[in-house]
Each structure stands twice: as structure tokens, then as C-alpha cells.
Enzyme design. Structure first.
Site, PDB file in Angstrom:
ATOM      1  N   GLU A  18       0.893  -0.989  -0.094  1.00 24.85           N
ATOM      2  CA  GLU A  18       0.000  -0.252   0.073  1.00 24.85           C
ATOM      3  C   GLU A  18       0.881   1.311   0.088  1.00 24.85           C
ATOM      4  OE1 GLU A  18      -3.449   0.599   2.115  1.00 24.85           O
ATOM      5  OE2 GLU A  18      -4.062  -1.473   1.934  1.00 24.85           O
TER       6      GLU A  18
ATOM      7  N   ASP B 176       1.087  -8.944   2.501  1.00 22.85           N
ATOM      8  CA  ASP B 176      -0.230  -8.876   3.209  1.00 22.85           C
ATOM      9  C   ASP B 176      -1.148  -9.720   2.434  1.00 22.85           C
ATOM     10  OD1 ASP B 176      -2.558  -8.310   4.103  1.00 22.85           O
ATOM     11  OD2 ASP B 176      -2.531  -6.203   4.139  1.00 22.85           O
TER      12      ASP B 176
ATOM     13  N   HIS C  85       0.354  -8.244  -2.389  1.00 24.06           N
ATOM     14  CA  HIS C  85      -0.733  -7.588  -1.454  1.00 24.06           C
ATOM     15  C   HIS C  85      -2.095  -8.246  -2.221  1.00 24.06           C
ATOM     16  CE1 HIS C  85      -3.432  -4.109   0.198  1.00 24.06           C
ATOM     17  NE2 HIS C  85      -3.546  -5.250   0.794  1.00 24.06           N
TER      18      HIS C  85
ATOM     19  N   ASN D 222      -4.150 -10.823   3.659  1.00 29.03           N
ATOM     20  CA  ASN D 222      -5.713 -10.529   3.997  1.00 29.03           C
ATOM     21  C   ASN D 222      -5.985 -12.190   4.354  1.00 29.03           C
ATOM     22  OD1 ASN D 222      -6.294  -7.762   3.924  1.00 29.03           O
ATOM     23  ND2 ASN D 222      -5.599  -7.840   1.760  1.00 29.03           N
TER      24      ASN D 222
END
Length: 356
Positions: free
Chosen positions: A141, A298, A260, A300
Site C-alpha cells: 500500500e 499482506d 498484496h 489478507n
């Protein structure tokens, strides 16, 4: 400062941005913009100025509860310079820093607005990232403009070389400079850059729908799979020796993946597919050379989920409940959800917490 009723101004910088220091506390700052003629180098017109309120001390970030993971606390082995005492060992930091474009009061209503502001957060982020003294840093991000204007030049001052992959923008609409992506940094005195690969899951989605999805479902499939997520894969060569290596003259390469994965929890099939796609790409790199793999990002996902099982165990149980979400049948047969990379399960270290 005020002297005999008048004001005295002291110049403190000449740049597009300025971060107040402790010396500025209690003083007013004046930002002055002067238009310069490109040929004569002389000022044109009158300067435009902007005055601030008096500078106040920056609030300290709230204390954070850190969880030590068994076997992962390397701080006891650091020397006085913050480096690992073992020449064949290196440290890695993976961190979702929360893009400023997502840091809204609507999403983070529990956080005061001043703590969400980018000028405040970026200094805390930089201080924390630099403080870990990691040899390799994988950030997610990271906005395009923040990478170019802040992270790359600031971390360069601390000896890091930077690489970046912006998310694709088929879905996104708005300012292209605020699109985020993955950034990987490494210490120039510890590693050198050999090769860079970019993974765009949108392109993989296009290829998949061309061969595996019926014509009548292609539009629906693309709407589900095209999420703009990317991965940045970097091959590095170590400048330090691995103690006890069988072949001390052999190049010591390392492949670092930074990604990500899609955030939407209802799209479990998309998460698994993205992770599987990345791992298959890493398998091809591993097949071309005897090279260790480091997968950061990441994801998630939580321990026990299908993406976690695929990464840590090399396979997914065909009866795993996550596999029930597969409207496009892209995860079938379930026996294909495997990989041959000998990854060690350290996903707990890679769970990312966004700083607010």
C-alpha cells in the site's frame, strides 16, 4: 520572533515540503512560493505566502502491543551497529503501511483525524522502518507519489536501494499518482540487484478466462477476478558469505516476492487463485536456478485459511470450507492447488497490522 514590536523571519529550508522540527515549536511558519522566469532566472510578480499557526509538539503514537513469535526474536544477536552478528543471516521486514488514499475517517472512525494525516504518519512510519535496521524491507500500500517523493529518497539516505510495482488500474478511477503498490528495499552493502519480475494478476485473469471459462461467462469471470492486485519479485545476490557453505565460491542468490492479496473476504476463491498463481510463477524461477525463496506480503488471510494452508503446507485439503466458494470453478480440480517450494511456515510473522 518579535523584536520591539516587529517580526524577524529566519529561513529554515528551500524545498517543496518542510517538516517542522523541535526548534520550530512555538513559532509561526511561513511558506513562500516565488515564480522564476526560466530564461532570466529572475522573480516574476510578487511571492505568494501561506502562514501556519504556531507549531505545537507532535503527539506521540499510542503504545503498540507487540507479540513475540517463538524463534523469531533475533534482537539478542544484533551487534552494536544493529547488524546481525552471523554473516550468513539477514533480517526482513514486511509491513502494510496503509495508503493515504484509504486512510479516511469513515473507515477509521476510532482514530483521530490528526493521526490519520499523511504528514504525521509518514514520519512515524519512516522512524519505525529505519529503526528495525532490516536488510530487506517489503512494504505494501505504497502510493506512487509517496514512493517517488518520500520513501525512495529517504531510505536511500539509510543505504537502501528501492524497487516498485504499481497496482494496475483497470478498476481504479481517479488520480493515477495515488494508486498504491508494492515496494521492496534492500541494503546496498548486503545485497545487489540481479533481476526483477512483475506479476499482474489482471493479466493472469485474462489468460485464465480465455482458456478455462465459457464464452457466456467471460464478462462475469473478469468482473470477479480483475482486482488490480500485483506482486513484485526481486532476485538479489548476497554480498556476505554463508558460514559453513559447501561451495564458498558459489553465487548466493535470493528470490524475494512481495505481494498484496485481494482484501474482500467474500472472494475466497480469488484470494486462493492469486496466491496459487504467484506460487506457480515462483516455481518457474526456482526451476531455472537453485535459489531460495522468501514470500512476503499482506495476504489478507488468517492461519488455517486456504491461502495460509497453500503457502505453509504446500497444498489445500479438498474438504477445506474455503473451497466451497468457487462460482467460476477456477479451483477445480482441487488436487492442482499444490506447489513444490519448500517454504517454512512463518506466516505469523507476515500478518500485517496497519498503523493508524
Amino acid at each position: 520572533t518579535q523584536r520591539s514590536g516587529g517580526e524577524t523571519w529566519f529561513e529554515v529550508g528551500r524545498s517543496k515540503t518542510y517538516t517542522p522540527t523541535t526548534d520550530d515549536i512555538g513559532h509561526v511558519l511561513k511558506f513562500e512560493c516565488v515564480v522564476i522566469d526560466a530564461e532570466t532566472k529572475l522573480p516574476v510578480g510578487h511571492p505568494n505566502t501561506l502562514l501556519t499557526s504556531r507549531v505545537i509538539p507532535a503527539p506521540s503514537p499510542s503504545p503498540r502491543r507487540l507479540i513475540s513469535v517463538g524463534g523469531a526474536d533475533m534482537m539478542g544477536q544484533l551487534d552494536s551497529d544493529g547488524r546481525l552478528s552471523s554473516s550468513g543471516t539477514f533480517t526482513v521486514l514486511s509491513y502494510n503501511i496503509l495508503s493515504d488514499s484509504y486512510a479516511s475517517s469513515e473507515l477509521y472512525s476510532y482514530c483521530p483525524s490528526w493521526a490519520l494525516s499523511w504528514p504525521y504518519r509518514r514520519q512515524n512510519l519512516l522512524r519505525e522502518i529505519v529503526g528495525y535496521r532490516a536488510d530487506i524491507v517489503c512494504l505494501q500500500e505504497v502510493q506512487c507519489d509517496h514512493f517517488d517523493e518520500f520513501f525512495a529518497p529517504e531510505l536511500d539516505k539509510h543505504g537502501y536501494q528501492a524497487l516498485y510495482k504499481r497496482k494496475t488500474n483497470e478498476v481504479y478511477s481517479g488520480n493515477i499518482h495515488t494508486i498504491d503498490g508494492c515496494a521492496t528495499f534492500f541494503r546496498r552493502d548486503r545485497f545487489s540487484h540481479v533481476k526483477k519480475y512483475e506479476v499482474e494478476f489482471n493479466k493472469a485473469a485474462q489468460s485464465l478466462t480465455e482458456v478455462a471459462v465459457q464464452t457466456t461467462q467471460k464478462k462475469v469471470a473478469l468482473n470477479r477476478l480483475v482486482k488490480d492486485n500485483v506482486a513484485l519479485i526481486v532476485v538479489l545476490e548476497a554480498k556476505f558469505t554463508n558460514q559453513g557453505a559447501d561451495n564458498p565460491g558459489k553465487r548466493q542468490l535470493l528470490c524475494v516476492a512481495n505481494t498484496h492479496v485481494n482484501v474482500q473476504q467474500e472472494l475466497k476463491d480469488v484470494k486462493i487463485w492469486q496466491v496459487h498463481t504467484l506460487l506457480k510463477g515462483l516455481e518457474k524461477i526456482a526451476a531455472s536456478a537453485d535459489i531460495p525463496m522468501l514470500v512476503c506480503g499482506d495476504f489478507n488471510s488468517v492461519p488455517g485459511s486456504a491461502p495460509h494452508s497453500l503457502l505453509a503446507m504446500g497444498k489445500v485439503d479438498p474438504l477445506h470450507p474455503d473451497l466451497l466458494v468457487d462460482p467460476l470453478a477456477i479451483l477445480r480440480p482441487h488436487s492442482k492447488l499444490t506447489h513444490q517450494l519448500p517454504l517454512v511456515n512463518f506466516l505469523t510473522l507476515m500478518n500485517c497490522f496497519k498503523q493508524s
